[in-house]
Design an enzyme around this catalytic site. Structure first.
Site, PDB file in Angstrom:
ATOM      1  N   GLU A 162       0.828  -1.215   0.000  1.00 48.14           N
ATOM      2  CA  GLU A 162       0.000   0.000   0.000  1.00 48.14           C
ATOM      3  C   GLU A 162       0.857   1.257   0.000  1.00 48.14           C
ATOM      4  OE1 GLU A 162      -2.772  -0.132   3.283  1.00 48.14           O
ATOM      5  OE2 GLU A 162      -4.019  -1.659   2.318  1.00 48.14           O
ATOM      6  N   GLU A 194      -5.954  -7.529  -0.209  1.00 51.29           N
ATOM      7  CA  GLU A 194      -6.226  -7.257   1.200  1.00 51.29           C
ATOM      8  C   GLU A 194      -7.544  -6.509   1.328  1.00 51.29           C
ATOM      9  OE1 GLU A 194      -2.997  -5.510   3.693  1.00 51.29           O
ATOM     10  OE2 GLU A 194      -4.582  -4.271   4.550  1.00 51.29           O
TER      11      GLU A 194
HETATM   12  C1  DCB Z   1      -3.687  -1.398   5.817  1.00 53.55           C
HETATM   13  C2  DCB Z   1      -2.364  -2.135   5.931  1.00 53.55           C
HETATM   14  C3  DCB Z   1      -2.337  -3.142   7.045  1.00 53.55           C
HETATM   15  C4  DCB Z   1      -3.120  -2.622   8.218  1.00 53.55           C
HETATM   16  C5  DCB Z   1      -4.567  -2.588   7.751  1.00 53.55           C
HETATM   17  C6  DCB Z   1      -5.538  -2.018   8.792  1.00 53.55           C
HETATM   18  O1  DCB Z   1      -3.453  -0.076   6.240  1.00 53.55           O
HETATM   19  F1  DCB Z   1      -1.990  -2.735   4.782  1.00 53.55           F
HETATM   20  O2  DCB Z   1      -1.012  -3.421   7.377  1.00 53.55           O
HETATM   21  O3  DCB Z   1      -2.990  -3.502   9.311  1.00 53.55           O
HETATM   22  O4  DCB Z   1      -4.743  -1.880   6.543  1.00 53.55           O
HETATM   23  O5  DCB Z   1      -5.183  -0.722   9.150  1.00 53.55           O
HETATM   24  C7  DCB Z   1      -2.774  -2.947  10.594  1.00 53.55           C
HETATM   25  C8  DCB Z   1      -3.113  -4.025  11.607  1.00 53.55           C
HETATM   26  C9  DCB Z   1      -2.785  -3.529  12.995  1.00 53.55           C
HETATM   27  C10 DCB Z   1      -1.347  -3.073  13.048  1.00 53.55           C
HETATM   28  C11 DCB Z   1      -1.039  -2.059  11.981  1.00 53.55           C
HETATM   29  C12 DCB Z   1       0.450  -1.740  11.935  1.00 53.55           C
HETATM   30  O6  DCB Z   1      -4.449  -4.407  11.462  1.00 53.55           O
HETATM   31  O7  DCB Z   1      -2.976  -4.559  13.923  1.00 53.55           O
HETATM   32  O8  DCB Z   1      -1.078  -2.496  14.312  1.00 53.55           O
HETATM   33  O9  DCB Z   1      -1.426  -2.569  10.694  1.00 53.55           O
HETATM   34  O10 DCB Z   1       0.797  -0.890  10.916  1.00 53.55           O
HETATM   35  C13 DCB Z   1      -4.309   0.955   5.842  1.00 53.55           C
HETATM   36  C14 DCB Z   1      -5.307   0.787   4.922  1.00 53.55           C
HETATM   37  C15 DCB Z   1      -6.102   1.859   4.510  1.00 53.55           C
HETATM   38  C16 DCB Z   1      -5.885   3.105   5.047  1.00 53.55           C
HETATM   39  C17 DCB Z   1      -4.887   3.296   6.018  1.00 53.55           C
HETATM   40  C18 DCB Z   1      -4.097   2.217   6.416  1.00 53.55           C
HETATM   41  N1  DCB Z   1      -6.667   4.202   4.658  1.00 53.55           N
HETATM   42  N2  DCB Z   1      -3.070   2.426   7.407  1.00 53.55           N
HETATM   43  O11 DCB Z   1      -7.489   4.079   3.737  1.00 53.55           O
HETATM   44  O12 DCB Z   1      -6.531   5.313   5.232  1.00 53.55           O
HETATM   45  O13 DCB Z   1      -2.827   3.607   7.756  1.00 53.55           O
HETATM   46  O14 DCB Z   1      -2.441   1.485   7.919  1.00 53.55           O
END
Ligand code: DCB
Length: 349
Positions: A179, A268
């Site tokens: 991402e 994902e």
């Molecule tokens: C994505 C990432 C993934 C992340 C999930 C949920 O991030 F690919 O790595 O996973 O979506 O946010 C989270 C885990 C947590 C962990 C964290 C560590 O679920 O347990 O603590 O990663 O980095 C996204 C997806 C979309 C957006 C933002 C994020 N968005 N983000 O649309 O704003 O900021 O991580």
């Protein structure tokens, strides 16, 4: 004698009726579009579909038939790599009907850049998936690092090695940047140039396995990739969504990208908000999965972990060691929903 004659004459009619009904029943269940099976009559999915290929916007099996793969992603291997093992993959295949496993190799946050041994969790995933006849996505989990060019040299080295060792296997899929994010991280200036270098390195060793490229804004701006796609074959583009955060606008973007000829793979997605938490959005999840089914887009759900976040399929502290064999009481609400969808108990229309 009379009775005997009647009995003998009676059999063919009875048999043929039975035969007609079983053929009817069999052909209907064959056509059931929900019967995407990890193992069918003892034959695992990779042995049935073989070498995947992209035709137009469609992911196809080796014979050119469109396929939709469905499966589960690991959480970050640095935190929940204990689930990236043969026992858990076998459980996911046999109890969850999972056809594809994604092995998420974070770069930062204690990931690969500072802990190179995490590569062996990827290797373990590939070797287990090969043994079990499942597809495996090797995910270079660009996230906090935002611009994939930050660790481009490491990516080239990593993917050359993986492609050199495992590229001959039909079940390996490369996802070269999870991402990319940030308004400064554009498709034309950052992601596409990176992808050209990394795909060239992979193609030196592996001419044909699928390569999936992430898109801007956490793999949501597929429109940007559609305006200026990569050249080369068997390349797909990542579309990510979280059912509690993204809806129709993102689906419309995906449709426009497909209409422009872009092949998509949802490597994902989550049932929650894009934080990985915030409750399970069941109605929105089902709506998204119907959309993916309609467009025959393959998907992988985030994720297998027991940290207690809503997108994790296990309850907090369930299966602490990574054994598989989960019962319903080990599963979170998201886990229960996902399993029922994957095993086709809950039909997605
Ligand atoms: C994505 C990432 C993934 C992340 C999930 C949920 O991030 F690919 O790595 O996973 O979506 O946010 C989270 C885990 C947590 C962990 C964290 C560590 O679920 O347990 O603590 O990663 O980095 C996204 C997806 C979309 C957006 C933002 C994020 N968005 N983000 O649309 O704003 O900021 O991580």
């Amino acid at each position: 004698m009379f009775i005997m004659k009647k009995y003998v004459r009676g059999i063919p009619a009875w048999i043929s009726l039975f035969f007609v009904f079983s053929v009817l029943f069999w052909s209907c269940s064959e056509r059931d579009p929900d019967s995407r099976l990890a193992v069918e009559n003892g034959v695992p999915v990779v042995d049935r579909y073989g070498q995947l290929q992209v035709n137009g916007t469609c992911l196809c099996d080796s014979a050119g038939n469109p396929v939709q793969l469905r499966g589960m992603s690991s959480h970050g291997l640095q935190w929940h790599g204990k689930y990236a093992n043969e026992k858990v993959l076998r459980w996911l295949r046999d109890d969850w009907n999972v056809q594809v496993w994604r092995s998420a190799l974070y770069l930062t946050q204690g990931g690969y850049i500072s802990h190179r041994a995490l590569k062996f969790k990827v290797v373990e995933s590939i070797e287990a998936a090969e043994k079990l006849g499942m597809y495996v996505i090797v995910d270079w989990h660009v996230l906090r690092d935002r611009d994939p060019r930050v660790y481009q040299d490491e990516a080239v080295e990593f993917f050359s090695e993986i492609a050199g060792k495992y590229g001959h296997l039909p079940n390996v899929i490369y996802e070269i940047c999870n991402e990319p994010n940030g308004t400064d991280v554009t498709w034309n200036e950052c992601i596409k140039p990176y992808a050209e270098v990394v795909t060239a390195a992979i193609r030196e060793k592996d001419p044909d396995n699928i390569i999936i490229v992430g898109t801007p804004t956490w793999s949501q701006d597929v429109d940007k990739a559609a305006e200026n796609p990569l050249s080369g074959s068997n390349i797909m583009y990542a579309l990510h969504f979280y059912a509690g955060s993204h809806g129709k606008a993102l689906q419309d973007k995906a449709v426009a990208a497909m209409e422009a000829g872009l092949p998509l793979f949802v490597t994902e997605w989550g049932t929650t908000r894009d934080t990985g938490d915030g409750g399970v959005f069941e109605k929105e999840t089902v709506r998204w999965l119907s959309f993916l089914k309609k467009h025959n887009i393959s998907w992988v759900n985030w994720s297998v972990n027991n940290k207690g976040e809503d997108s994790g399929i296990l309850k907090a502290y369930a299966d602490k060691t990574g054994e598989g064999g989960w019962t319903e009481s080990d599963l979170s609400p998201s886990g229960i929903l996902l399993r029922s969808i994957l095993v086709n108990e809950r039909k997605i229309k």
